[in-house]
Design an enzyme around this catalytic site. Structure first.
Site, PDB file in Angstrom:
ATOM      1  N   MET A  62       0.843  -1.214   0.000  1.00 45.02           N
ATOM      2  CA  MET A  62       0.000   0.000   0.000  1.00 45.02           C
ATOM      3  C   MET A  62       0.871   1.254   0.000  1.00 45.02           C
ATOM      4  O   MET A  62       1.900   1.310   0.646  1.00 45.02           O
ATOM      5  CB  MET A  62      -0.869   0.003   1.259  1.00 45.02           C
ATOM      6  CG  MET A  62      -1.920   1.077   1.250  1.00 45.02           C
ATOM      7  SD  MET A  62      -3.341   0.709   2.272  1.00 45.02           S
ATOM      8  CE  MET A  62      -2.728   0.887   3.906  1.00 45.02           C
ATOM      9  N   CYS A  63       0.481   2.237  -0.764  1.00 46.38           N
ATOM     10  CA  CYS A  63       1.136   3.531  -0.776  1.00 46.38           C
ATOM     11  C   CYS A  63       0.052   4.571  -1.033  1.00 46.38           C
ATOM     12  O   CYS A  63      -1.070   4.231  -1.388  1.00 46.38           O
ATOM     13  CB  CYS A  63       2.159   3.644  -1.904  1.00 46.38           C
ATOM     14  SG  CYS A  63       3.629   2.627  -1.668  1.00 46.38           S
ATOM     15  N   GLY A  64       0.390   5.821  -0.833  1.00 47.23           N
ATOM     16  CA  GLY A  64      -0.565   6.888  -1.130  1.00 47.23           C
ATOM     17  C   GLY A  64      -0.005   7.800  -2.204  1.00 47.23           C
ATOM     18  O   GLY A  64       1.183   8.097  -2.216  1.00 47.23           O
TER      19      GLY A  64
END
Lengths: 298, 225
Positions: free
Chosen positions: A1-3
């Site tokens: 997960m990353c933003g």
């Protein structure tokens, strides 16, 4: 997960607020990627001058007298602006390649974050809020910008592993996902003469797009080609001097939301990142389609 | 009428207040204001209450719902009404990925479009989408009904079990073992009821039914242990 967050301004009156808006968006995405953060800001263009943004873990030593040393080495005026572990060197555009070579000899521990007429990239390990504060991103103005909050999967949590990655003048790329064919593609690109600094999968994607554009492709065409040649999960947001692009892999399990008004085009990994933008209540909000290239140009 | 401001009062307080309402209650009407894309709004409810969310939400809105009627006056992020057991969730805008995933019962209505994996592994829920749905929808869907008034994306109903799929528009491609099937009177009856309950004026006879061809490995009795 990353933003991922991105903002491409159409309304010039918003340009002084680019840094403030992008910082707020970035901080909202902290829990998607609390280990490191980075921002690329596309600022104002000054004639015949280019910027080299550099980073050092020993900034005090490495940046001390750097402008004068570089000036002496390449025989051209160099200005330096210090920002925590980063510094922005400004010099004549035709001297950039020479300056990079000289930098490697003068200060071997310095890393180049970006080069270009308008781009500056700041990235470090740490909470997005702290990273943005260290580099005073909120005070920066510009035409467009891209930010990333990282939760590492494919390479170590280091400054060089943080996004955005820049592999060509005024180009940058951020990524949510993971690529599975990055090792073979890295070898292929290196054989073709492309410089790749890390073992990170995302840098390979950035270098791939740079390579395509060096060979005559537009940003849109390069993104189209990436759908055939990159294997893995990806939502990419890409910046060029005048452009802003988005593409998702055909499976499209990495989230993405976009919003467009007369004033801006905005990207967020989640809608939460967009809620403070002006006029968001009446914006066209949509989820980018899988395997579909979106791009905007100034 | 109870009004809850998510921005000032926080998510934890909302869900604990709503989850505490069991059996008979006089607090049957709730307005949630300032959702601002927050995750996990109104999850795990188990009371016959009406919840109106005044804006767009993030992940998992209305997840694991039992009995409650939840209406979102905006769009929803991924996993809306995931694993719903009963009750109703209505989304006035669009829905992101895997809306209604693994739902056991109840009705999910999406007035806009739903993106990929809508109704993935559904186990008895009814889903009505007024617009289009994305790729890999109803993947491994086991039972229940998925009604699409617009078009469906790639690989609809891949590895389907007993769920019924009804699509009015085009289907970009069918997934493995999913085939077009005859629309019989009992199917028209189911479809008419669902369209009415979902407030859609689409005509049941305009739809095509899709279902499992039951040709995959595990449908063959000789492959049973």
């Amino acid at each position: 997960m990353c933003g991922i967050v991105g903002l491409f301004l159409k309304d010039k009156s918003l340009e002084p607020q680019l840094g403030t808006m992008l910082t707020a968006m970035l901080v909202t995405m902290s829990n998607r990627g609390p280990d490191s953060a980075g921002i690329a800001i596309y600022g104002s263009d000054s004639d015949a001058k280019s910027k080299i943004t550099v980073q050092s873990d020993a900034a005090e030593i490495d940046f001390s007298g750097l402008d004068l040393a570089l000036k002496a080495a390449i025989d051209t005026p160099v200005s330096i602006r210090l920002k925590d572990t980063h510094a922005v060197l400004e010099l004549a555009t035709e001297k950039v390649a020479e300056a990079r070579q000289a930098l490697a000899e003068l200060r071997p521990t310095i890393r180049v974050m970006s080069t270009g007429d308008v781009i500056e990239i700041y990235k470090e390990v740490g909470l997005p809020k702290n990273v943005a504060e260290r580099f005073e991103i909120a005070k920066m103005s510009g035409t467009h910008g891209i930010g990333h909050t990282r939760m590492a999967t494919e390479s170590a949590v280091t400054t060089m592993g943080a996004h955005p990655f820049s592999t060509g003048a005024d180009q940058c790329l951020v990524h949510n996902g993971s690529l599975s064919n990055h090792n073979s593609l890295r070898r292929k690109l290196r054989r073709a003469g492309v410089t790749i600094q890390t073992e990170n999968d995302t840098e390979v994607a950035a270098a791939y797009l740079t390579w395509k554009m060096q060979n005559g492709a537009s940003l849109g065409e390069a993104l189209e080609n990436s759908l055939d040649d990159l294997d893995g999960f990806f939502t990419f947001v890409v910046g060029t001097k005048n452009g802003f692009g988005v593409v998702r892999d055909p499976i499209a399990c990495k989230p993405a939301v976009m919003a467009e008004t007369d004033q801006y085009v905005a990207f967020g990994s989640e809608y939460r990142a967009l809620v403070n933008l002006p006029g968001i209540e009446n914006a066209r909000v949509w989820e980018p389609e899988p395997a579909t290239v979106y791009f905007w140009n100034h | 009428m109870q009004t809850y401001d998510l921005e000032s009062d926080g998510l934890r307080g909302l869900n604990s207040s709503l989850q505490a309402l069991a059996g008979s209650t006089n607090k049957t009407q709730w307005n949630i204001v300032n959702p601002r894309g927050s995750h996990a709004i109104a999850v795990g409810l188990d009371a016959p209450i009406e919840v109106n969310v005044k804006g767009s939400t993030g992940y998992y809105c209305g997840g694991m719902n039992k009995q409650a009627f939840i209406r979102v006056h905006g769009s929803v992020g991924p996993g809306c009404a995931e694993n719903m057991m009963s009750g109703t969730v209505i989304v006035e805008g669009d829905a992101s990925q895997y809306a209604g995933a693994t739902g056991n019962g109840g009705l999910l209505v999406i007035k806009g479009n739903a993106s990929s994996r809508c109704g993935i592994s559904m186990k008895g829920i009814d889903i009505v989408v007024h617009g289009n749905i994305g790729h890999m929808s109803a993947f491994m869907a086991q039972s229940g009904n998925l009604v699409v008034c617009g078009d469906a994306g790639d690989a609809l109903g891949d590895s389907l079990y007993e769920a019924r799929l009804f699509v009015r528009g085009s289907v970009k491609s069918l997934g493995a073992d999913c085939i077009e099937k005859e629309m019989r009177p009992e199917h028209l009856e189911i479809l008419t009821d669902l369209l009415t309950r979902a407030d859609s004026d689409a005509r049941p006879e305009e739809f095509t039914r899709y279902g499992s061809a039951r040709q995959l490995y595990h449908f063959n009795i000789d492959n049973a242990y």
